[in-house]
Design a protein around this motif. Structure first.
Motif, PDB file in Angstrom:
ATOM      1  N   SER A  14      36.671  43.046  42.897  1.00  0.00           N
ATOM      2  CA  SER A  14      37.221  41.951  42.086  1.00  0.00           C
ATOM      3  C   SER A  14      37.696  42.509  40.752  1.00  0.00           C
ATOM      4  CB  SER A  14      36.161  40.872  41.855  1.00  0.00           C
ATOM      5  OG  SER A  14      35.064  41.414  41.169  1.00  0.00           O
ATOM      6  N   SER A  15      38.683  41.864  40.207  1.00  0.00           N
ATOM      7  CA  SER A  15      39.181  42.309  38.903  1.00  0.00           C
ATOM      8  C   SER A  15      39.750  41.120  38.136  1.00  0.00           C
ATOM      9  CB  SER A  15      40.264  43.376  39.081  1.00  0.00           C
ATOM     10  OG  SER A  15      41.328  42.827  39.821  1.00  0.00           O
ATOM     11  N   VAL A  16      39.841  41.306  36.841  1.00  0.00           N
ATOM     12  CA  VAL A  16      40.373  40.254  35.967  1.00  0.00           C
ATOM     13  C   VAL A  16      41.846  40.573  35.704  1.00  0.00           C
ATOM     14  CG1 VAL A  16      40.164  39.195  33.681  1.00  0.00           C
ATOM     15  CG2 VAL A  16      38.125  39.994  34.877  1.00  0.00           C
ATOM     16  N   PRO A  17      42.735  39.571  35.830  1.00  0.00           N
ATOM     17  CA  PRO A  17      44.147  39.826  35.539  1.00  0.00           C
ATOM     18  C   PRO A  17      44.332  40.322  34.105  1.00  0.00           C
ATOM     19  CG  PRO A  17      43.818  37.599  36.377  1.00  0.00           C
ATOM     20  CD  PRO A  17      42.478  38.170  36.158  1.00  0.00           C
ATOM     21  N   ARG A  18      45.245  41.274  33.946  1.00  0.00           N
ATOM     22  CA  ARG A  18      45.480  41.815  32.601  1.00  0.00           C
ATOM     23  C   ARG A  18      46.173  40.762  31.720  1.00  0.00           C
ATOM     24  NH1 ARG A  18      45.338  47.510  32.193  1.00  0.00           N
ATOM     25  NH2 ARG A  18      46.678  47.415  30.382  1.00  0.00           N
ATOM     26  N   ALA A  19      45.953  40.901  30.441  1.00  0.00           N
ATOM     27  CA  ALA A  19      46.592  39.966  29.500  1.00  0.00           C
ATOM     28  C   ALA A  19      48.089  40.249  29.426  1.00  0.00           C
ATOM     29  CB  ALA A  19      45.980  40.133  28.119  1.00  0.00           C
TER      30      ALA A  19
END
Lengths: 106, 179
Positions: A14-19
């Motif tokens: 899982s990963s967080v979308p980049r800003a």
């Protein structure tokens, strides 16, 4: 599942979308809208300004016209006073002979 | 960063607008990732960009009111969670988790990232918050308790119950330890 295994599992899958790269600029625009006006914004603000100025001008015209309406009545009252004074002053109305020299000189 | 600011300017009232903006930008650069992750693991949605923006805007509006009683990270984290909870209310999301039946059992090709997102959604918001802080952001129980302003024991309990539900969910959907 042990804690470390769960952490690894989550990190791998899982990963967080980049800003977005423009995110700070967008935030800053909202923080200081006045300092970051574009050309279109400038004209938009002029439009608002001209609307405001028109409103003030209309208000001034209304006030001034009311003021002018009051002037004639004040002026009339003043003229009436002068008229009354002139009519009552014996210098201009008396036909006393003592002023006959006026007529003599004419 | 803010502690340094307090040292240089005993009262934030003395800081000019431009200095304050610079401090704020420095904080944003340093810790945007933490704020973004905290929100993302709660909402699991592309709306995270809007929510991050809203968090920083709200923080800016009350920046001068920051009293330094908690760390700046704690303060802005609470703002981020308020923004997140407002988002849930606005979008009428159930605040106690979905507990919906997941269809992944019939779909072995399901992406693990989707499965993780769904698994997080089965947790209540309180559990999800504690779970993601511990397992996804790597915070210790003490740090979680400070951030959430709850006793350490409560933090442990929330993380533990969330883990059980989440792992059960993974197992039910065919995820084994070796996968």
């Amino acid at each position: 599942m042990k804690d470390n295994e769960l952490k690894d599992f989550l990190n791998k899958n899982s990963s967080v979308p980049r800003a977005p790269e423009t995110q700070w600029t967008q935030i800053q625009k909202k923080i200081e809208p006045a300092k970051t006006l574009g050309v279109m914004d400038y004209f938009t603000s002029l439009k608002g300004l001209s609307l405001g100025a028109s409103g003030v001008a209309i208000a001034l015209v209304v006030i001034f016209s009311n003021y002018n309406q009051q002037l004639p009545s004040q002026e009339l009252a003043r003229l009436k006073k002068v008229d009354t004074f002139l009519a009552s002053d014996s210098y201009f109305s008396d036909s006393d002979p003592q002023y006959s020299w006026v007529g003599d000189n004419l | 960063m803010l502690k340094l600011a307090k040292l240089l300017f005993p009262s934030l009232e003395e800081v000019t607008h431009d200095e304050l903006l610079l401090l704020f930008k420095n904080y944003y650069t340093a810790d945007e990732g933490f704020v973004r992750s905290s929100i993302y693991w709660m909402v699991n949605s592309s709306d995270v960009d809007d929510l991050v923006q809203e968090t920083f805007l709200r923080a800016w509006k009350s920046f001068r009111k920051f009293d330094n009683k908690s760390s700046f990270r704690t303060w802005i984290y609470r703002i981020a969670m308020n923004v997140t909870y407002d988002y849930f209310k606005k979008n009428k999301v159930h605040l106690e988790g979905f507990n919906e039946e997941y269809v992944g059992k019939e779909n072995p090709e399901i992406e693990l990232s989707d499965l993780i997102s769904k698994g997080l959604m089965t947790l209540s918001l309180e559990q999800r918050e504690a779970f993601s802080l511990h397992y996804q952001l790597g915070l210790k129980y003490l740090e979680i308790s400070e951030l959430l302003q709850i006793p350490v024991g409560t933090a442990k309990s929330r993380v533990s119950s969330a883990k059980k539900i989440f792992v059960d969910f993974l197992n039910e959907n065919g995820v084994e330890n070796e996968r």
